[in-house]
Every structure is written in C-alpha cells, then in structure tokens.
Design a protein around this motif. Structure first.
Motif, PDB file in Angstrom:
ATOM      1  N   TYR A   1       0.441  -1.168   0.182  1.00  0.00           N
ATOM      2  CA  TYR A   1       0.000  -0.091  -0.159  1.00  0.00           C
ATOM      3  C   TYR A   1       0.866   1.115   0.024  1.00  0.00           C
TER       4      TYR A   1
ATOM      5  N   ASP B   1      -2.859   5.442  -2.058  1.00  0.00           N
ATOM      6  CA  ASP B   1      -3.728   4.677  -2.371  1.00  0.00           C
ATOM      7  C   ASP B   1      -5.189   4.800  -1.914  1.00  0.00           C
TER       8      ASP B   1
ATOM      9  N   THR C   1      -2.971  -4.802  -8.119  1.00  0.00           N
ATOM     10  CA  THR C   1      -3.524  -3.481  -9.474  1.00  0.00           C
ATOM     11  C   THR C   1      -3.650  -4.473 -10.946  1.00  0.00           C
TER      12      THR C   1
ATOM     13  N   LEU D   1      -6.493  -0.280  -9.137  1.00  0.00           N
ATOM     14  CA  LEU D   1      -6.604  -0.708  -7.751  1.00  0.00           C
ATOM     15  C   LEU D   1      -7.842  -2.035  -7.782  1.00  0.00           C
TER      16      LEU D   1
END
Length: 509
Positions: free
Chosen positions: A19, A23, A81, A91
C-alpha cells in the motif's frame, strides 16, 4: 477454455504491491463497495443500520491510518493492481495483516473489486500475505468474517486461513519414498489423465529415471531439488520442485507438485520463488519449463509467477496430447561501489525517485520542486567521491544487465536502478542518504538489499550507528525504515521556505 484464457491473461497482468499513501481514497471506496455488495438476507432495518455503523467505524479506525495501524507496527497492507490502456494502474483488490501478538497475525480488509472476482485475485493476495508472514516470523494467521457473508466464508474455507508454517529445504535421500508418492498422487489428480491407459507406465518411467536418481539428474550437474515440509513436522514432505541444469546458462523447472491436502496455501509459489532466487545467485540466465496443455491450474500458477508462454507443441499423437513451453528471464542485480562513469545513471535514479513522491507533497512545496531537485544534483550528488567516499563513508549503486539484442557492440550494457550513500559524521556515526530505486524496479527487494549492504559495510568499517532523515508525507518510506529496525528519534526543520520537516531515525549496529 475461454474462461481459462481470460483468467490466465488477467493473472499475468495483476501485480500485488505494498500500500502507498496515494492509494488511500481508492482503498476506502473499495472497502465500502465490497461490504455493500453482500446482501444480508433476513436482516431487519435495525441490523442493516448497524452494518452501516460498522462500515463507518472501519473507515474511521484502521482504514483512516493504514500505515500507522498495519505497517508501522510490524504488519503490512497490500493492494492488487492491473495495468490499463493508458499505462496507468487500476486498484482491483486489497488485504491487510495486523501486527502479530505472540506470533499470530490477523488478516483483515480483504476485498476484490466487482468485475475482477473469480479470477484468482483474492488467492493471489492471500498467498502474498502468507509468504510475507512466514518470512517475518508469523506462526499463524487468523481472520473473522460474518457468517451471512457466505461467499467470503467459502473462500476462506478453501484457502484455509489457519495455514501452517512451511519450510523449504534441499532434498535428502530419505525423502525419496515420499517424493515418489507425491509424484504419483499428483499425476493421478488430473481428471484429464484418468482414462489414459499409458499413465501407469509413464509414472513408473519417471520414477525409474530422474526421480530415481535426483542427485545425478539435478544436483551433481549443477542444478538443485527442493522439498516443502511443515515446520512442525520437518520429515513430512508436502511439496517439491527441481531445477535441471541445461546448456547456455539455462535451467529447466521440473516436478513441481504439492500434496492435495496442502494445496491453496501458497506452497507452489514459495517453491518457485525459492528456486528462482537460488538460480539467480548461481548465475542462471533463464529458467524454462514444460507442462501439459490440460494442466490449467499449473499454467495459471506459472503465468501469475511471471512466466511467458512461448510455444504449444504436440507431445504425442495417439492419444493426442499437447504441451506448453514457458520461460522467464531473471533480473540479475549487482550492488557495487560508485564509479565516476555512473554519474548520469545516479542522477537519473535520483530524479525518478523525487518524481515518485512529488504529488504527495503540498502545493507550496511542489512550487519549489525543480529548484530542490537541481540543488541536490549540484550539491553532494555532483561530488560523490569527495562528499561520501574520501571522508570515510561510501556510495553504492544497483545495476542490472541489459542483454537485449542490438545493444551497443552486442555486449551487456549496465543500467543503474538504485542508489544509496553513507556520509561519515564522526564518532562512529554515519548518515544514510539519497536512497532511491527506479520506479520500474521497485518490489524486487532492492531497497532492503541496499540498506543491508550499507549496514554490513558500515559495521565492518567501525561505524556503530546509522542515522537518516525522511521528510514530507513519505509514510511508506518511514514504514520501510521501521521494518528494518530504525527508530524515530526526533523531528527537524530541513527547509524554512518552503517549510519542510523531516523525521529523524537511527539504528545502532
């Protein structure tokens, strides 16, 4: 067959990565949409309202500070992704692993975007989580899900959320009986083979040839053979794979099998990654493999592991049986000391790293971005030998060979893809500076390798402490340093105009 083709095509494009702060909004929206996709039949309005409160509480708790809740405390959080037409990523999935208590971590926030379900994205996320957990000393992964979420309950039952810890080790002679049993069981597992009258003879032939002489076929000529066992029962073989040495620096992946009772635990992927890491260290130029066209699950695994299909060929005419060839070129990295010829490559990696974080900084900082980047290029990065090396520190680059046909003079051309420096500060202290990895080469562990090289060299050369400063909203970078044992020791203003504060970290060697 169309469904399989679609699934393997998607599997080859899906990337699981840690992450990043950018995001956040997408992750939150994916969680909300995922929860709302479940219909809670039979529940009254009060119960549904309570679920809305649960969703709101989640968004305001761990999902409000993913770095602080998961990554900074010793857990992790991943997103899935897939590349889209304009070379940007979309995503499509996420999962988190809460930090361990007594070695036990908690799997949370698993979600896959509608339209991408039933293509193995959830399993790929789970496998990534489990492998990372094993590598970081977790002994068990637990999870909780609502029983009315029937699809999720069934998924976790199949994935076995309480998977055992797996160990990969080199083959031993006493493993031979279990290897023979595992191979036989695996070959008979495929329903496509059940009516093949020649199957028993084929199995026996394999047991009499390479699987009857693993040392002579794999190990002695320069390859290797591994088995997967349970850490709780190291004598129980639950998986295996071999690498047979071939000419011209190539190796053939053979005999990848996982015991039926231990499938869906990421063991196949762990075996393949172990083989690839070993092959890279041994200087193999390429790994390749052959598998049956009807072995759809195996083909999906190889596609998801980055193998490219190169050929479909006929193995035999009667009964008709096709095979598929795959290959993978490993990325060969080298960490070495900076040389003057590296200057242009160092500058390029530094600029690339700066651009990666640019959009995460406030607008008033971005207004001075070009000035900041150029100032760094004109300062210490223009004088690496005198700033870093001559005073007793050092500077390293990561290179990768480019073996593409048509390269200059048809020789290997080095590309610099990572940098880091250690500036001597006196009294046994050094400052880690200019850490950067080119965006195209992230997620290969190069940052960790650079820091490990720096720390090993520093310790060997009398340094007792390494410090660093990390400025701006680089939450992921700070989580990275914390995971390597660096502790935050303070804050420092590194620029008055524009105003920028940096976190100070330190680690005793």
């Amino acid at each position: 067959m169309a469904g399989f083709t679609q699934a393997t095509a998607l599997a080859g494009r899906v990337i699981i990565r840690p992450y990043q702060v950018t995001d956040h909004d997408t992750v939150v929206q994916m969680y909300v949409n995922g929860m709302r996709s479940y219909s809670f039949h039979g529940e009254d309005e009060a119960s549904k309202a309570q679920w809305e409160q649960v969703r709101k509480a989640s968004v305001e708790s761990d999902l409000a500070d993913i770095d602080g809740w998961y990554m900074a405390q010793g857990g992790n959080f991943w997103v899935a992704t897939v590349s889209i037409d304009n070379h940007q990523e979309e995503l499509i999935g996420m999962v988190g692993l809460e930090p361990p208590r007594d070695g036990v971590g908690v799997l949370r926030r698993m979600s896959v975007k509608e339209g991408y379900r039933r293509f193995g994205v959830g399993r790929k996320l789970t496998a990534t989580l489990e492998l990372w957990a094993i590598d970081h000393g977790f002994t068990r992964v637990e999870l909780t899900t609502g029983m009315s979420m029937t699809r999720a309950v069934e998924f976790y039952r199949k994935a076995d959320g309480s998977s055992p810890a797996i160990a990969i080790r080199q083959f031993r002679t006493e493993d031979l009986p279990q290897i023979a049993e595992l191979f036989t069981e695996g070959m008979r597992h495929y329903p496509e083979y059940k009516d093949d009258a020649g199957l028993p003879a084929h199995i026996q032939e394999c047991l009499n040839t390479d699987l009857g002489d693993i040392e002579g076929t794999y190990v002695v000529p320069g390859g290797n053979f591994w088995v997967a066992t349970l850490q709780s029962d190291p004598k129980l073989v639950v998986g295996m794979v071999g690498l047979e040495a071939k000419a011209d620096g190539e190796g053939e992946v053979r005999r990848l099998f996982v015991k039926d009772t231990h499938k869906r635990l990421g063991i196949g992927r762990l075996l393949v990654s172990t083989l690839e890491e070993w092959a890279q260290m041994q200087g193999y130029r390429k790994t390749r493999l052959m598998t049956g066209a009807m072995m759809f699950k195996a083909r999906a695994l190889y596609a998801s592991a980055g193998y490219t299909q190169t050929e479909i060929y006929v193995i035999q005419e009667d009964p008709y049986f096709e095979g598929v060839r795959y290959e993978k070129l490993p990325l060969a990295f080298l960490i070495r000391q900076f040389e003057p010829r590296d200057q242009q490559g160092v500058n390029r990696v530094f600029v690339n790293g700066c651009e990666f974080y640019r959009d995460s900084f406030p607008a008033h900082v971005q207004d001075h971005w070009t000035e900041f980047v150029q100032g760094s290029l004109d300062d210490d990065l223009a004088r690496i030998p005198s700033v870093y090396i001559a005073p007793g520190g050092n500077f390293w680059v990561v290179t990768t060979a480019n073996n593409e046909e048509g390269s200059a003079a048809e020789e290997e051309q080095e590309s610099i893809v990572g940098i880091v420096g250690l500036e001597a500060k006196g009294e046994g202290e050094g400052e880690l500076r200019r850490m950067a990895v080119s965006s195209a080469y992230r997620r290969h562990g190069l940052g960790r390798q650079l820091v490990a090289e720096l720390e090993s060299w520093a310790k060997s050369n009398g340094f007792t402490r390494v410090t660093l400063m990390n400025g701006g909203p680089k939450d992921h970078a700070r989580a990275f340093y914390r995971s390597l044992g660096y502790q935050q020791i303070g804050m420092k203003v590194v620029s008055v105009e524009p105003h920028i504060e940096a976190f100070e970290f330190a680690k005793d060697l």
